[in-house]
Design a protein around this motif. Structure first.
Motif, PDB file in Angstrom:
ATOM      1  N   THR A  16       0.796  -1.476   0.267  1.00  0.00           N
ATOM      2  CA  THR A  16       0.162  -0.588   0.254  1.00  0.00           C
ATOM      3  C   THR A  16       0.287   1.566  -0.139  1.00  0.00           C
ATOM      4  O   THR A  16       0.466   2.308  -0.760  1.00  0.00           O
ATOM      5  CB  THR A  16      -0.601  -0.265   1.212  1.00  0.00           C
ATOM      6  OG1 THR A  16      -1.936  -1.357   1.467  1.00  0.00           O
ATOM      7  CG2 THR A  16      -1.342   1.499   1.517  1.00  0.00           C
ATOM      8  N   LEU A  17       1.732   1.222   0.987  1.00  0.00           N
ATOM      9  CA  LEU A  17       2.739   2.214   1.052  1.00  0.00           C
ATOM     10  C   LEU A  17       3.422   2.675  -0.389  1.00  0.00           C
ATOM     11  O   LEU A  17       3.269   3.754  -0.640  1.00  0.00           O
ATOM     12  CB  LEU A  17       3.419   2.226   2.111  1.00  0.00           C
ATOM     13  CG  LEU A  17       2.759   2.340   3.333  1.00  0.00           C
ATOM     14  CD1 LEU A  17       4.050   2.161   4.236  1.00  0.00           C
ATOM     15  CD2 LEU A  17       1.512   3.773   3.196  1.00  0.00           C
ATOM     16  N   LEU A  18       4.125   1.375  -0.903  1.00  0.00           N
ATOM     17  CA  LEU A  18       4.301   1.671  -2.351  1.00  0.00           C
ATOM     18  C   LEU A  18       3.697   2.204  -3.253  1.00  0.00           C
ATOM     19  O   LEU A  18       3.936   3.339  -3.829  1.00  0.00           O
ATOM     20  CB  LEU A  18       4.980   0.284  -2.503  1.00  0.00           C
ATOM     21  CG  LEU A  18       5.925   0.258  -4.335  1.00  0.00           C
ATOM     22  CD1 LEU A  18       7.046   1.443  -4.505  1.00  0.00           C
ATOM     23  CD2 LEU A  18       6.593  -1.325  -4.062  1.00  0.00           C
ATOM     24  N   ARG A  19       2.394   1.885  -3.617  1.00  0.00           N
ATOM     25  CA  ARG A  19       1.115   2.637  -4.229  1.00  0.00           C
ATOM     26  C   ARG A  19       1.224   4.371  -3.842  1.00  0.00           C
ATOM     27  O   ARG A  19       1.505   4.569  -5.096  1.00  0.00           O
ATOM     28  CB  ARG A  19      -0.261   1.564  -4.220  1.00  0.00           C
ATOM     29  CG  ARG A  19      -0.071   0.279  -4.987  1.00  0.00           C
ATOM     30  CD  ARG A  19      -1.173   0.099  -4.919  1.00  0.00           C
ATOM     31  NE  ARG A  19      -1.830  -0.466  -4.241  1.00  0.00           N
ATOM     32  CZ  ARG A  19      -2.105  -1.130  -2.755  1.00  0.00           C
ATOM     33  NH1 ARG A  19      -1.513  -2.353  -3.296  1.00  0.00           N
ATOM     34  NH2 ARG A  19      -3.505  -1.166  -2.136  1.00  0.00           N
ATOM     35  N   LEU A  20       0.979   4.120  -2.912  1.00  0.00           N
ATOM     36  CA  LEU A  20       1.482   5.915  -2.467  1.00  0.00           C
ATOM     37  C   LEU A  20       2.474   6.493  -2.740  1.00  0.00           C
ATOM     38  O   LEU A  20       2.427   7.775  -3.495  1.00  0.00           O
ATOM     39  CB  LEU A  20       0.827   6.029  -0.998  1.00  0.00           C
ATOM     40  CG  LEU A  20       0.802   7.441  -0.476  1.00  0.00           C
ATOM     41  CD1 LEU A  20      -0.541   7.944  -0.579  1.00  0.00           C
ATOM     42  CD2 LEU A  20       1.091   6.998   1.333  1.00  0.00           C
ATOM     43  N   MET A  21       3.651   6.306  -2.683  1.00  0.00           N
ATOM     44  CA  MET A  21       4.596   6.719  -2.836  1.00  0.00           C
ATOM     45  C   MET A  21       4.983   6.741  -4.592  1.00  0.00           C
ATOM     46  O   MET A  21       4.828   7.939  -4.810  1.00  0.00           O
ATOM     47  CB  MET A  21       5.979   5.852  -2.166  1.00  0.00           C
ATOM     48  CG  MET A  21       6.222   6.670  -0.840  1.00  0.00           C
ATOM     49  SD  MET A  21       5.784   8.117  -0.607  1.00  0.00           S
ATOM     50  CE  MET A  21       5.636   7.414   1.467  1.00  0.00           C
ATOM     51  N   LEU A  22       5.291   5.415  -5.238  1.00  0.00           N
ATOM     52  CA  LEU A  22       4.792   5.531  -6.609  1.00  0.00           C
ATOM     53  C   LEU A  22       3.600   6.524  -7.272  1.00  0.00           C
ATOM     54  O   LEU A  22       3.963   6.207  -9.076  1.00  0.00           O
ATOM     55  CB  LEU A  22       5.394   4.637  -7.414  1.00  0.00           C
ATOM     56  CG  LEU A  22       7.553   3.714  -6.495  1.00  0.00           C
ATOM     57  CD1 LEU A  22       7.728   2.644  -6.966  1.00  0.00           C
ATOM     58  CD2 LEU A  22       8.119   5.414  -6.312  1.00  0.00           C
ATOM     59  N   ASP A  23       2.914   6.080  -6.907  1.00  0.00           N
ATOM     60  CA  ASP A  23       2.029   6.288  -7.969  1.00  0.00           C
ATOM     61  C   ASP A  23       1.377   4.672  -8.764  1.00  0.00           C
ATOM     62  O   ASP A  23       1.472   5.750  -9.821  1.00  0.00           O
ATOM     63  CB  ASP A  23       1.614   7.767  -8.846  1.00  0.00           C
ATOM     64  CG  ASP A  23       0.390   8.384  -9.434  1.00  0.00           C
ATOM     65  OD1 ASP A  23      -0.929   7.828  -8.939  1.00  0.00           O
ATOM     66  OD2 ASP A  23       0.426   8.829  -9.273  1.00  0.00           O
TER      67      ASP A  23
END
Length: 221
Positions: free
Chosen positions: A134-141
């Protein structure tokens, strides 16, 4: 995830809003740049509008890059006047603040503090688990936005007669590298925090084992 002891001193209430500062940030200035984070749905504020009753509503997306920044004074005003004021944290735009917030237990601590204040009307979305994915999607869009511009609008406009054609403008590669590096640093912090949590549990088990065996050894002749 264990809470870093520094996170306690990083959290404060300023002008009716919860703020997460960089550690050792003194003096704390109200012109510092922050982003507004919805700690329950893991979204970043991109702007605001008003509902039919005239109440202010912060709008947010699951993208750090799409999020806007404000001065702390303006962010606190927006959070205070929002119809759901107990969902938001003003996160200082500082690499130390980001590391402690996303990977050092700051997010979880802010969730706990705001969960005691949030009302049923404010809890309008489910709690999103703060997993590495989830945090990876948040950071990398990595997910497309709901209001994404159609692909045909990305085509460059035709150049005027006699002028060379314009080159297509793509995303800034250095910005992409920066967001990628930040995302992997956050994931590394989460991994290290989880490893430390396992070690901490093992230490506690060892202490309990030593406490149980010590009396038996002391009564031996």
């Amino acid at each position: 995830m264990p809470t870093n002891n520094q996170t306690v001193s990083c959290i404060s209430a300023e002008r009716g809003a919860l703020v997460f500062w960089a550690p050792g940030q003194q003096p704390r200035r109200f012109n510092s740049r922050v982003q507004i984070i919805d700690v329950f749905s893991l979204q970043v504020a991109t702007g605001y509008s008003r509902d039919p009753q005239g109440r202010l509503l912060l709008e947010a997306q699951t993208s750090v890059a799409a999020g806007r920044s404000w001065t702390l004074a303006k962010a606190a005003q927006l959070i205070r006047n929002d119809a759901r004021p107990h969902r938001w944290v003003a996160l200082q735009m500082d690499k130390r603040a980001w590391g402690l917030f996303w990977a050092g237990g700051g997010l979880q601590r802010c969730r706990e503090l705001l969960a005691d204040r949030v009302s049923d009307a404010e809890a309008c979305s489910a709690l999103v688990p703060a997993t590495p994915e989830t945090l990876l999607r948040l950071m990398l869009d990595l997910e497309p936005h709901q209001h994404e511009v159609p692909s045909r609008s990305w085509q460059p406009e035709p150049a005027p007669p006699g002028m060379p054609p314009r080159a297509a403008v793509g995303p800034n590669p250095w910005q992409l590298v920066a967001w990628t590096s930040l995302a992997w640093l956050v994931l590394l912090g989460i991994t290290v925090a989880g490893f430390l949590a396992v070690l901490e549990r093992q230490d506690r088990k060892l202490e309990l084992l030593l406490q149980r065996t010590a009396p038996a050894e002391s009564i031996r002749p």
